[in-house]
Design a protein around this motif. Sequence first.
Motif, PDB file in Angstrom:
ATOM      1  N   PRO A 123     -18.532 -37.489 -84.815  1.00 33.27           N
ATOM      2  CA  PRO A 123     -17.243 -37.169 -85.434  1.00 33.27           C
ATOM      3  C   PRO A 123     -16.680 -38.328 -86.255  1.00 33.27           C
ATOM      4  CG  PRO A 123     -16.956 -37.632 -83.111  1.00 33.27           C
ATOM      5  CD  PRO A 123     -18.435 -37.618 -83.348  1.00 33.27           C
ATOM      6  N   ILE A 124     -17.259 -39.523 -86.084  1.00 30.21           N
ATOM      7  CA  ILE A 124     -16.794 -40.705 -86.816  1.00 30.21           C
ATOM      8  C   ILE A 124     -17.964 -41.351 -87.548  1.00 30.21           C
ATOM      9  CG2 ILE A 124     -14.884 -41.141 -85.210  1.00 30.21           C
ATOM     10  CD1 ILE A 124     -16.643 -43.351 -83.952  1.00 30.21           C
ATOM     11  N   ALA A 125     -17.642 -42.194 -88.518  1.00 29.67           N
ATOM     12  CA  ALA A 125     -18.681 -42.889 -89.286  1.00 29.67           C
ATOM     13  C   ALA A 125     -19.477 -43.826 -88.370  1.00 29.67           C
ATOM     14  CB  ALA A 125     -18.043 -43.675 -90.425  1.00 29.67           C
ATOM     15  N   THR A 126     -20.773 -43.668 -88.354  1.00 33.03           N
ATOM     16  CA  THR A 126     -21.626 -44.490 -87.507  1.00 33.03           C
ATOM     17  C   THR A 126     -23.055 -44.427 -88.018  1.00 33.03           C
ATOM     18  OG1 THR A 126     -22.210 -44.972 -85.199  1.00 33.03           O
ATOM     19  CG2 THR A 126     -22.181 -42.660 -85.860  1.00 33.03           C
ATOM     20  N   ASN A 127     -23.954 -45.161 -87.365  1.00 28.90           N
ATOM     21  CA  ASN A 127     -25.384 -45.147 -87.671  1.00 28.90           C
ATOM     22  C   ASN A 127     -26.158 -45.033 -86.367  1.00 28.90           C
ATOM     23  OD1 ASN A 127     -25.314 -46.143 -90.670  1.00 28.90           O
ATOM     24  ND2 ASN A 127     -24.101 -47.647 -89.559  1.00 28.90           N
ATOM     25  N   THR A 128     -27.406 -44.625 -86.462  1.00 23.42           N
ATOM     26  CA  THR A 128     -28.328 -44.717 -85.341  1.00 23.42           C
ATOM     27  C   THR A 128     -29.243 -45.920 -85.575  1.00 23.42           C
ATOM     28  OG1 THR A 128     -28.341 -42.352 -84.825  1.00 23.42           O
ATOM     29  CG2 THR A 128     -30.277 -43.617 -84.165  1.00 23.42           C
ATOM     30  N   PHE A 129     -29.330 -46.792 -84.573  1.00 26.82           N
ATOM     31  CA  PHE A 129     -30.272 -47.912 -84.603  1.00 26.82           C
ATOM     32  C   PHE A 129     -31.337 -47.650 -83.549  1.00 26.82           C
ATOM     33  CE2 PHE A 129     -26.415 -49.841 -86.272  1.00 26.82           C
ATOM     34  CZ  PHE A 129     -26.883 -50.621 -87.314  1.00 26.82           C
TER      35      PHE A 129
END
Length: 232
Positions: A123-129
Motif C-alpha cells: 500500500p506504500i512505496a517500497t522495494n523488494t530486496f
Amino acid sequence: MIDVATIENQIHCVTNFHDLVSIPFYGEMNAICWKRELLGDFSEIVQKIEAKENIKVIEEDELIELELSEQGQLAKDIIINDFKLLKEQGASPSLNIIKHYERDENYPFFPTDVYSFHVDRSPIATNTFLCTYYGEPSDLLPNSQAEQKVLVPEIRDELRKLYHGADNEFDSFLEEHFFDLHYRAKPNASPISLGLGNLWRLAVDYPESKVLPCVHRAPKEKEGKKRLLLIC
C-alpha cells in the motif's frame, strides 16, 4: 523470439550498494542487480543451524553467535554487513533457511504460492530486496515475456466459477484473493536466474508507482539441499 533489448532495458547492473538503492526505476527498468562474487562458505551456516521447520528465520543475534571456520566467518560477516546496509535504508531484512515453501492446494488450476511467477504489492512505496547466498536462486521473468493470468480467457472463466457476486465486483474479488498478482510465461520465454550472491532490488506494485512491478518466483528446491535467502 526473446526481445533482448527489452531485457537489457529492464535490468540495470551496479557495482555498489549506494547505486543499488539510489538509482530510481524509470521506463522499462524495474530491477537493479548489485553483481557480486562473494567469498566464504555459506553452506557452513546452513549446516550449523538446526532447522526443523520448512522455513527457519535466523535472528541476527543467533547468526552473530555462531562459531565458524575462517571461511564460514567470511560468509557471516558479509551477511551481517548486508543487514547493516539495508537497515540503514529503513528496510527490515530477514535471513531464512528454506527447505521448501508451502504449496497452494486450494486452487490446483491457479496456485498462488511463491513458486508461481508473481509480483509483490504494497500500500506504500517500497522495494523488494533479495539475495540467495546458498542453494537454488530465484528467477525473474521479463515483463515482455509475462502474461497476467487473470487476463487469459480460459483461466478467467475458471475463476468466474469460484465467484458468486456482482459482475462489477469480480475484479475486486481477484485482487482480494491475490489472483491478479500472478503471471505465466509466454511461449519461448526465458526466465533469468538471479544468481548466487547478487543483491537485487525489485520494483513492487504500489499506488503511484511509475514502473511495472517485477515478475519473479521462488525456485523448486533440489532434494535435500536447503536455501539461504535474505529478503525484505
